[in-house]
Scaffold this active site. Structure first.
Site, PDB file in Angstrom:
ATOM      1  N   TYR A 116       0.947  -1.281  -0.159  1.00 20.46           N
ATOM      2  CA  TYR A 116       0.087  -0.084   0.072  1.00 20.46           C
ATOM      3  C   TYR A 116       0.659   1.258  -0.063  1.00 20.46           C
ATOM      4  CZ  TYR A 116      -3.786  -3.125   0.987  1.00 20.46           C
ATOM      5  OH  TYR A 116      -4.744  -4.064   0.810  1.00 20.46           O
ATOM      6  N   PRO A 162     -11.139  -0.618  -1.312  1.00 27.11           N
ATOM      7  CA  PRO A 162     -12.492  -1.433  -1.517  1.00 27.11           C
ATOM      8  C   PRO A 162     -13.680  -0.734  -1.149  1.00 27.11           C
ATOM      9  CG  PRO A 162     -11.608  -2.103   0.479  1.00 27.11           C
ATOM     10  CD  PRO A 162     -10.565  -1.062  -0.083  1.00 27.11           C
ATOM     11  N   HIS A 180      -7.517   0.757   2.446  1.00 30.57           N
ATOM     12  CA  HIS A 180      -7.211  -0.617   2.643  1.00 30.57           C
ATOM     13  C   HIS A 180      -5.951  -0.721   3.615  1.00 30.57           C
ATOM     14  CE1 HIS A 180      -7.777  -4.629   2.112  1.00 30.57           C
ATOM     15  NE2 HIS A 180      -8.099  -4.696   0.945  1.00 30.57           N
ATOM     16  N   SER A 213     -10.527 -12.045  -4.547  1.00 29.73           N
ATOM     17  CA  SER A 213     -10.662 -12.195  -3.174  1.00 29.73           C
ATOM     18  C   SER A 213     -12.342 -12.780  -2.711  1.00 29.73           C
ATOM     19  CB  SER A 213     -10.375 -11.129  -2.111  1.00 29.73           C
ATOM     20  OG  SER A 213     -11.006 -10.182  -2.294  1.00 29.73           O
TER      21      SER A 213
END
Length: 630
Positions: free
Chosen positions: A86, A99, A325, A541
């Site tokens: 990140y 997300p 995230h 995912s």
């Protein structure tokens, strides 16, 4: 014992993340990539890996240092992973990183109804935060593979007290872990691209639902005052991280801007009251609006992307959550969202009688000073957001033919089954498999986040080849055997990953140790195979929910797909994303192939069980005496 101490005690009872044996990781790495690269390239990679892993070689030196690091830290991979995944990433947060949870479409009778929903949600947030602060959330236990293990709860404690500061080269994630006295006492409300401070405590008592509603009504009124309208500063946070860091450096030269930033950076969360989007509220449109707000023309500037939790309430009933995230994984966002939806729909409204309302100061509008330079920065950020909005190709697909129940009846893991189906869909579209990322939780360990399940296994390739063979040379028996082998391979990789034995974190650790030792970058990490193996063209995912809602995100590479799925008992929701600018990808084409593949696998399973039943019947029949009809 204080809540903080009890939380700490739970965490310390968990084991530390292991460092896998070097040889095991190198063998697995070769096994993962062999069938994805050309033979010549594999030979070259194999030689490089053997040199790296040779007795007395570079690999052993790095492994030894990594084991020392494990002894000295709570979690040897945490910082390495956070930076690599990140903080070092320079792409804009919307679409590329953040997300979102998309709530069911709400039906608001009018503006006031929407604000009631927002007040209710804010009250739910305060209650949930109180549970977190008291360390009163029940400990999560693993579901699925190796179910029943207690999981690390640290990520929950970062939900409301984290902030991601943009940096020129790398971002900084700040988590306030201080005493309750200095805990955030305000939230930021965004409305018509203006930002307001809503104090949640008055005279050392939290606001109730009625009081919050009354403050929100004041905010909407203030936002409608066109004379006081300020430029849309939130749009800067939607930009690339380096661009936003440069813009922020310009902003903080002015005291007013510094004060406004300080209030946003210390808030509990952001609540975005969105204008109606004018779009039909089907699943795909709601997903797009959560991911990027529709750009500056719609609600794209009514956001502050650095804050870890943004709750979006659209006046047209399009609602959800946008998350940075970096502080936590999707499951934490799900648990919080489900708590809030149950809170909103569950208990009767706790609106107090008007007579008991206390008097307190009105919410304050955040002020910004602008100049032609800053105006130019705002325009440039808006242009770049528009390009991102125009580029995102999203398809939310509800597969209604079957769900988890059917898969479990085949004695297969639903997650492994869906991963194999995603491989089949990708193969149908591209006639090859590629490096695939499936996030695997390592919360069984102290401060555990995730590692990667590499789903494009040799066994998955063997299966998809049998399913797509034009000459139809494979019998059902053979296809079924290959399906079972693909699912078993996927399941065993999953178990390895969740028990800290996958390869991605380990290889990253070895690379980072080499860097810390100022060594020349080992050849294994310069090899084209390694570089390609970390370009995740398929990023996936599983984000299951128990309340009606779904999660989605964008692709992680320009020529890739994002595929998030939510398996339910009789259906599966897939959110497939790609970029229009890339001609190799198409979300609609992928969804069509996925639908076909899921039906073909079902038919194969049904035919195989019909044959098995027939065989069982005939073997039983063979043992019976023949009774003549006379």
């Amino acid at each position: 014992m204080s809540p903080r101490e009890s939380g700490k005690r739970h965490k310390n009872m968990l084991p530390k993340v292991p460092v896998p044996p070097l040889k095991q990781t190198l063998d697995t790495y070769l096994k993962c990539i062999q069938h994805l690269v050309k033979e010549e390239q594999f030979k070259k990679t194999k030689a490089i890996v053997e040199t790296f892993g040779a007795p007395g070689g570079v690999g052993e030196v790095l492994q030894k240092k990594l084991l020392e690091r494990r002894d000295k830290t709570t979690n040897w991979v945490y910082d390495y992973w956070l930076e690599d995944m990140y903080l070092n990433n320079r792409l804009a947060l919307p679409v590329n990183s953040s997300p979102v949870m998309v709530f069911p479409k709400q039906t608001f009778r009018d503006h006031k109804d929407a604000l009631r929903f927002a007040a209710r949600l804010i009250r739910g947030v305060l209650d949930y935060k109180a549970l977190i602060d008291a360390r009163a959330l029940p400990v999560d236990f693993a579901r699925g593979q190796l179910a029943g293990t207690p999981l690390c709860m640290e990520q929950y404690y970062r939900l409301f007290n984290s902030y991601r500061y943009p940096g020129l080269k790398t971002d900084t994630l700040k988590v306030q872990i201080n005493a309750a006295s200095s805990a955030p006492k305000h939230i930021i409300v965004a409305c018509k691209n203006q930002f307001f401070v809503l104090d949640i405590v008055a005279n050392s008592k939290q606001l109730n639902e009625t009081e919050i509603l009354s403050q929100l009504e004041k905010i909407v009124k203030m936002a409608e005052n066109a004379k006081e309208e300020l430029p849309p500063f939130g749009i800067l946070t939607s930009d690339g991280r380096t661009e936003w860091a440069q813009a922020r450096d310009v902003l903080i030269k002015d005291q007013t801007n510094r004060d406004s930033l300080a209030l946003i950076e210390s808030c509990l969360c952001v609540v975005c009251l969105d204008e109606p989007s004018g779009l039909e509220p089907r699943d795909t449109n709601r997903a797009l609006l959560m991911l990027h707000g529709g750009g500056r023309e719609k609600n794209g500037a009514n956001r502050w992307y650095d804050k870890s939790m943004q709750f979006v309430i659209g006046m047209d009933g399009i609602c959800g959550v946008v998350c940075d995230h970096s502080p936590f994984e999707g499951i934490v966002m799900v648990q919080c969202s489900e708590y809030l939806m149950k809170y909103i729909t569950g208990s009767p409204s706790k609106m107090a009688r008007a007579s008991s309302i206390r008097e307190f100061p009105s919410p304050r509008r955040l002020l910004w000073n602008c100049n032609p330079h800053i105006q130019g920065l705002l325009a440039a950020s808006g242009d770049r957001l528009k390009r991102l909005v125009d580029n995102l190709d999203m398809d939310v697909f509800k597969f209604n033919v079957y769900g988890k129940e059917f898969i479990k009846k085949q004695r297969m893991s639903p997650d492994a089954f869906i991963q194999v189906a995603l491989q089949l869909a990708f193969y149908k579209c591209n006639r090859r498999l590629v490096s695939t990322y499936e996030s695997a939780s390592i919360r069984r360990f102290q401060d555990g986040r995730v590692d990667n399940i590499r789903s494009a296994t040799r066994e998955a390739l063997a299966f998809v080849l049998s399913m797509t063979d034009e000459r139809d040379t494979f019998t059902d028996l053979e296809k079924n055997r290959r399906l079972r082998e693909a699912i078993n391979a996927q399941t065993s990789y999953t178990i390895a990953a969740i028990t800290g034995m996958a390869i991605d974190n380990h290889l990253l650790g070895l690379l980072r140790i080499a860097k810390e030792l100022n060594m020349e970058k080992p050849e294994i990490f310069c090899d084209e195979t390694y570089l390609a193996s970390n370009q995740f063209i398929l990023s996936t995912s599983q984000v299951p929910t128990t309340v009606e809602m779904f999660c989605c995100y964008g692709p992680v590479v320009p020529n890739g797909y994002g595929a998030c799925y939510n398996p339910q008992s009789d259906h599966i929701i897939f959110c497939v994303s790609s970029f229009w600018e890339n001609t190799e990808t198409s979300s609609a084409v992928f969804v069509k192939a996925l639908n076909e593949g899921l039906l073909e696998i079902r038919d194969l399973c049904n035919r195989s069980s019909a044959v098995a039943t027939k065989l069982a019947d005939s073997s039983q029949g063979a043992g019976r005496p023949h009774i003549s009809g006379k």
